[in-house]
Scaffold this active site. Sequence first.
Site, PDB file in Angstrom:
ATOM      1  N   GLU A 169       4.164  -7.036  -6.893  1.00 29.51           N
ATOM      2  CA  GLU A 169       3.025  -6.186  -6.523  1.00 29.51           C
ATOM      3  C   GLU A 169       2.652  -5.236  -7.661  1.00 29.51           C
ATOM      4  O   GLU A 169       2.706  -4.010  -7.530  1.00 29.51           O
ATOM      5  CB  GLU A 169       3.347  -5.395  -5.251  1.00 29.51           C
ATOM      6  CG  GLU A 169       3.670  -6.307  -4.077  1.00 29.51           C
ATOM      7  CD  GLU A 169       3.833  -5.618  -2.735  1.00 29.51           C
ATOM      8  OE1 GLU A 169       3.525  -6.227  -1.714  1.00 29.51           O
ATOM      9  OE2 GLU A 169       4.287  -4.467  -2.708  1.00 29.51           O
ATOM     10  N   GLU A 361       4.461 -13.427   0.174  1.00 31.54           N
ATOM     11  CA  GLU A 361       4.924 -12.504   1.226  1.00 31.54           C
ATOM     12  C   GLU A 361       3.874 -12.445   2.310  1.00 31.54           C
ATOM     13  O   GLU A 361       2.689 -12.280   2.018  1.00 31.54           O
ATOM     14  CB  GLU A 361       5.111 -11.072   0.709  1.00 31.54           C
ATOM     15  CG  GLU A 361       6.328 -10.858  -0.124  1.00 31.54           C
ATOM     16  CD  GLU A 361       6.554  -9.388  -0.468  1.00 31.54           C
ATOM     17  OE1 GLU A 361       6.230  -8.513   0.353  1.00 31.54           O
ATOM     18  OE2 GLU A 361       7.047  -9.140  -1.578  1.00 31.54           O
TER      19      GLU A 361
HETATM   20  C1  BG6 Z   1       6.057  -5.499   0.094  1.00 29.65           C
HETATM   21  C2  BG6 Z   1       7.312  -5.532  -0.738  1.00 29.65           C
HETATM   22  O1  BG6 Z   1       5.360  -4.373  -0.287  1.00 29.65           O
HETATM   23  O2  BG6 Z   1       6.165  -5.368   1.468  1.00 29.65           O
HETATM   24  C3  BG6 Z   1       8.581  -5.831   0.021  1.00 29.65           C
HETATM   25  O3  BG6 Z   1       7.178  -6.415  -1.815  1.00 29.65           O
HETATM   26  C4  BG6 Z   1       8.525  -5.120   1.357  1.00 29.65           C
HETATM   27  O4  BG6 Z   1       9.663  -5.460  -0.769  1.00 29.65           O
HETATM   28  C5  BG6 Z   1       7.371  -5.692   2.144  1.00 29.65           C
HETATM   29  O5  BG6 Z   1       9.712  -5.190   2.077  1.00 29.65           O
HETATM   30  C6  BG6 Z   1       7.260  -5.168   3.553  1.00 29.65           C
HETATM   31  O6  BG6 Z   1       7.267  -3.784   3.550  1.00 29.65           O
HETATM   32  P1  BG6 Z   1       8.258  -2.941   4.434  1.00 29.65           P
HETATM   33  O7  BG6 Z   1       8.005  -1.565   4.048  1.00 29.65           O
HETATM   34  O8  BG6 Z   1       7.901  -3.244   5.842  1.00 29.65           O
HETATM   35  O9  BG6 Z   1       9.632  -3.410   4.092  1.00 29.65           O
END
Ligand code: BG6
Length: 468
Positions: A169, A361
């Site tokens: 990111e 993701e």
């Molecule tokens: C992304 C990151 O921003 O979102 C991850 O790359 C992160 O590392 C994921 O875990 C989800 O966010 P969160 O805060 O729910 O863990």
Amino acid sequence: MFPEKFLWGTATAACQIEGAYNEGGKGLSIQDVMPHGLKTPPTVGPTEDNLTLKGIDFYNRYPEDIALFAEMGMKVLRISIAWSRIFPRGDEEQPNEEGLAFYDRVFDEMEKHGIQPMVTLSHYETPLALAREYGGWRNRKLIGFFERFARTVFERYQGHVRYWLTFNEVNAILHNPFMAGGIEVPRAELSEQDLYQAIHHELVASAAVTKIAHEVDSENQVGCMIIACPRYPLTPDPKDVRKAQHETQIDLAFGDIHVFGEYPHTLKRYFRDNDVHLDVTDADREVLANTVDFVSFSYYNSACETTDPEKDVSGEGNIMGGVPNPTLKASEWGWQIDPEGLRIALNTFYDRWHKPLFIVENGLGAVDELVDGGPDGKTVIDDYRIAYMRDHLLAVEEAVADEIPVLGYTSWGGIDLVSMSSKQMSKRYGFIYVDRNDDGTGDLARYRKKSFNWYKEVIASNGASLSR
Ligand code: BG6
């Protein structure tokens, strides 16, 4: 229909799963001093209440976890290599052999199960010494340290890893300079000049290691990784439309530089207006010309933009926040759910960059309740997660029908892991439940959730089961 060789899998990050924060010669990373995530300042050193220190003990349990991923039929597993396991301070000349050997074992285990790795080089885990003694990515020296780290792992794992991502990111540094750039100064106190100079160093480092990856092995496929957050105007007022466009241009500038090898016009004007005078050398310009093979991104939510100060109130969402969309529902953490936004992002990116895309993701962070049942004696009936993922995957299928080359989809956190923004365990994304609570209690046992078999079926049918 999904492409025949579509890469189905899941994604993780070292600092959210490995634990063993001081074993095997590992040094501290910035995550080890962020006990409560993004909304509170870092501590001086590691504190007991930081769940990252123990993670879900992937460091010791990786064979069991990889076997579970294999049982689901996954083709790819995204992990990150903790920089501070390989170079504990980040500035050493020689790597830490114990750290390298750990990832040898992990890759061997994946190979045994026919799972191919995708590796992020920097997933919010800059070695703490580089943040505290060098000022993080504000310091040009980090480019050289990162190149050394990258070359070391490219050479060591040559032939074992084909897909590499440089910075997780990469556009997050605009919003969280400590987590994404190792810069321990609150965003509000940081000048635009300092911030963009740090970003420039990351961009040069990203391009430099892309070049090294290709030199070490011409088969290496290197991608940049950005947050996808489609920006919608809150109303049809052209001023709102223009604001949404401008914010999109800033978000995507990071992809532009990785794909086109130079700064886009939007940033040139932004720099003029904000008195930013970057130190960009001729050598930097040459390095930036080493562009990526594909673009990868995370997608959790979209956001709205408004020029009406009364309505300009930021809601929750992945890193950037944004004005909530009145037409959408949200998760328990307030992240708005918008499957169509994923199709929009895929179309926007392909229209702009003409590069293969990889969704690395996507998922739903939710509270799960462990109940009796399932093959392990206990399970979670996570129909909400299944519904979320089905809707998003159907949007991907539409984008594939739109003729967009989508290489694969790795859901976020296929095994429950420590949340990045809040450092909670109770914000769960997995198909596999991990018995660990927010207070650190729990025996770390793994349980297959209902979504485990659902995803297995999706993979086995190459997506056909989604519309049954
Ligand atoms: C992304 C990151 O921003 O979102 C991850 O790359 C992160 O590392 C994921 O875990 C989800 O966010 P969160 O805060 O729910 O863990």
